[in-house]
Design an enzyme around this catalytic site. Structure first.
Site, PDB file in Angstrom:
ATOM      1  N   LYS B  87      38.878  48.571  39.760  1.00  0.00           N
ATOM      2  CA  LYS B  87      40.160  47.994  39.350  1.00  0.00           C
ATOM      3  C   LYS B  87      40.902  48.971  38.435  1.00  0.00           C
ATOM      4  CE  LYS B  87      41.959  43.606  37.477  1.00  0.00           C
ATOM      5  NZ  LYS B  87      41.581  42.314  36.862  1.00  0.00           N
ATOM      6  N   SER B 162      43.618  38.254  39.081  1.00  0.00           N
ATOM      7  CA  SER B 162      44.327  39.506  39.106  1.00  0.00           C
ATOM      8  C   SER B 162      43.589  40.643  39.810  1.00  0.00           C
ATOM      9  CB  SER B 162      44.639  39.943  37.675  1.00  0.00           C
ATOM     10  OG  SER B 162      43.444  40.233  36.975  1.00  0.00           O
ATOM     11  N   SER B 186      39.918  36.002  36.942  1.00  0.00           N
ATOM     12  CA  SER B 186      40.457  37.126  37.715  1.00  0.00           C
ATOM     13  C   SER B 186      39.459  37.847  38.612  1.00  0.00           C
ATOM     14  CB  SER B 186      41.093  38.151  36.780  1.00  0.00           C
ATOM     15  OG  SER B 186      42.381  37.734  36.409  1.00  0.00           O
TER      16      SER B 186
END
Lengths: 114, 482
Positions: B87, B162, B186
């Site tokens: 990420k 997310s 997330s």
């Protein structure tokens, strides 16, 4: 509930702008300042709705005696020791500066002698 | 072994294939595995936008991993030679780490996050950095400043967020597994919406050093993977005390949970209410029923304060966001605009650098921390957090895990949740674990049909602090009962 003035004040405290930014983008896209004003009103009404949602906390009744129960996790201070050897990260960090003079970060002069 | 689909292997399968005897037809090399993943990543990324950047091959790391497998065989770490997606809010030295924000669009990491260092030591390889909601704020990845990531199961829909880029990358086999971060769901919510296993570890199990902070008392890094076994392999590699993060915790800080062969599963029926979509609820009940058939027991539990979790979360999280993001001021690094005065420099840099949702949460945080409101909002939410932790600890005297559906419904369409509160409700069942600091995991529980497409959904389990093993156990049980 928040008024547009309050939202502007909060934004100033947080060092961001809401209205001006909307104004710039909307005008840049060929929109009018009315559109910017509408966008700002939408932002404020959404902000109000969120405050109303988190306002549910007011009606929450919490049992006595639990508040302040110590969690197992404690924060600590790190020993002020074993520093990195000088200049280990200097070049990498100064390379990120928007403006530099040698190893120094260049910023606007904020104190004058006049 | 079908060598054309190496990118579809799990970590466990790939590790076994890499260790087959020399000369075996099915033996896979690190290079072949890397190439399969990178080819899939490059082929699918223009449509899915899972990655913000696909890295060039690190030839030295590939060669090292192969050498280590050749020399150490089964003793080499399971992640040796395994390509992973990372990420964009986790620092990899020398690479951009932008948190999908204009603010950090050109920020180059000056050091490795602790998790990256641990993965390097294990011999893992990094394919690229994945798209996300800006600063990890969102549940659809639509708040990225750069691109919209599509759900591989239906490109008309979001992958969740997310960590939506990481989820899409693994679900579309553009990486073998991935790292995400989880502040309110997330990792778990995108895992559910893309058919993966996602783990949020116990707060303090995994170092946050080198993760771009959102809500510091809530954030944890964790795996998105195809199986519970894979999630465990990554978790075991990245966890542990780190002097660079003083909130990391030693083994046994919390009492060790003892579980039998048959698990007691707590179900808070009152909280499920009418909000869960009918077919998601049916899949949830059917999954639990299969566990009962296998001899596990369901226990009705009550967690009354949980009904207020999301409200408490939307006070504590923005408070921490506004504090953490105050450091981004356009002076030392990141997006820097210069105006007439120093104050203008701050205002212009921050206004241009942050997207709308980020500014919204900074404002909320500023509000709940401001004089006159801090008692009613922040201190009340903090007190609610203590009560929630207590309620969960009480419940864990009677049960081993607590079950929820991960989300109310499957993946939604782009733009469908344009009203902020409807987006926030995506995390209604996941935020509590961040507030209590307990570990929680989402694992697939089948699919539901929307407009002719089969969309994955997840079942969510919470365990007591440091009882991740119980979560892997129950996730395996669900996996094998399907």
């Amino acid at each position: 509930m928040a008024t547009t003035e309050e939202v502007k004040k909060l934004a100033a405290l947080a060092r961001i702008t809401i209205a001006d930014e909307e104004l710039t983008t909307k005008t840049a896209q060929g929109g009018s300042s009315d559109a910017a004003e509408a966008a700002f009103r939408k932002f404020t009404s959404e902000f109000d709705a969120i405050l109303a949602y988190v306002g549910q906390l007011e009606e929450l009744e919490l049992p006595e005696g639990l508040v302040g129960e110590k969690p197992a996790l404690r924060n600590i201070f790190r020993d002020d020791a074993e520093p990195y050897p000088a200049r280990t990260f200097t070049e990498k960090i100064t390379a990120q500066f928007p403006a530099r003079s040698g190893d120094a970060l260049l910023v606007k002069q904020i104190i004058s002698h006049e | 072994m079908n060598k054309e689909k190496l990118n579809e292997l799990t970590i466990g399968e790939a590790a076994r294939a890499l260790r087959l005897p020399d000369g075996s037809q099915a033996r896979v090399t690190v290079r072949e595995l890397w190439d399969a993943c990178i080819e899939a990543a490059k082929a699918k990324n223009p449509e899915l936008n899972a990655y913000l950047e696909i890295f060039d091959a690190d030839e030295a790391a590939i060669a090292d991993a192969q050498k280590r497998i050749n020399e150490e065989g089964d003793k080499a770490p399971l992640l040796c030679g395994i390509p992973l997606a990372i990420k964009d809010n986790i620092l990899i030295e020398g690479h951009i780490a932008s948190a999908a924000s204009r603010m950090l669009e050109n920020y180059r990491a000056t050091y490795d996050a602790t998790v990256i260092e641990k993965l390097r030591v294990a011999g893992a390889l990094f394919i690229g950095r994945t798209n996300m909601d800006e600063f990890a704020m969102g549940s659809s990845t639509e708040h990225s400043a750069f691109v919209k990531t599509r759900n591989p199961h239906d490109p008309a829909r979001v992958p969740g967020g997310s960590s939506g880029g990481s989820a899409a990358a693994v679900a579309a086999h553009m990486a073998i597994a991935a790292l995400g971060t989880d502040t309110g769901g997330s990792i778990r919510q995108p895992a559910a919406l893309t058919g993966l296993v996602g783990l949020k570890p116990t707060y303090g199990e995994v170092s946050r050093s080198g993760a771009i902070a959102m809500g510091s008392s809530l954030d944890q890094i964790g795996p998105l993977a195809k199986t519970a076994e894979d999630a465990k392999i990554i978790f075991d590699t990245i966890r542990g005390v780190d002097p660079l993060d003083s909130t990391t915790i030693p083994d046994g800080l919390y009492p060790v949970q003892k579980v039998g062969l048959k698990l007691r599963i707590g179900v808070p029926r009152a909280l499920l209410g009418d909000n869960v979509t009918a077919d998601v609820r049916a899949a949830f009940d059917a999954t639990l029923e299969r566990l009962v058939q296998a001899g596990h027991t369901l226990v009705d539990i009550e967690l009354p304060t949980s009904a207020h979790s999301l409200a408490a979360y939307y006070v504590i999280m923005p408070a921490e966001v506004s504090t953490n993001l105050a450091r981004l001021d356009g002076i030392r690094y990141g997006h820097a605009v210069r105006g007439a005065t120093l104050l203008d420099d701050y205002l212009l840099s921050r206004t241009e650098g942050f997207g709308e949702e980020t500014r919204r949460r900074i404002l909320l945080g500023t509000f709940v921390l401001s004089s006159g409101y801090i008692d009613a909002y922040y201190r009340k939410a903090h007190a609610a957090r203590d009560v929630l932790r207590h309620e969960y600890n009480e419940a864990f005297k009677k049960v081993d895990v607590i079950a929820f559906p991960t989300t109310l419904s499957p993946a939604f369409k782009f733009g469908e949740k344009s009203d902020p509160i409807s987006m926030y409700l995506e995390d209604i069942f996941t935020v509590t674990a961040n507030l209590t600091g307990m570990p929680a995991l989402s694992t697939p529980m089948g699919t539901v049909e929307r407009e002719g497409k089969q969309l994955p959904i997840g079942i969510h389990f919470t365990a007591p602090h440091q009882a991740e093993e119980t979560l892997f156990t129950i996730a395996s049980l669900v996996e094998h009962s399907a």
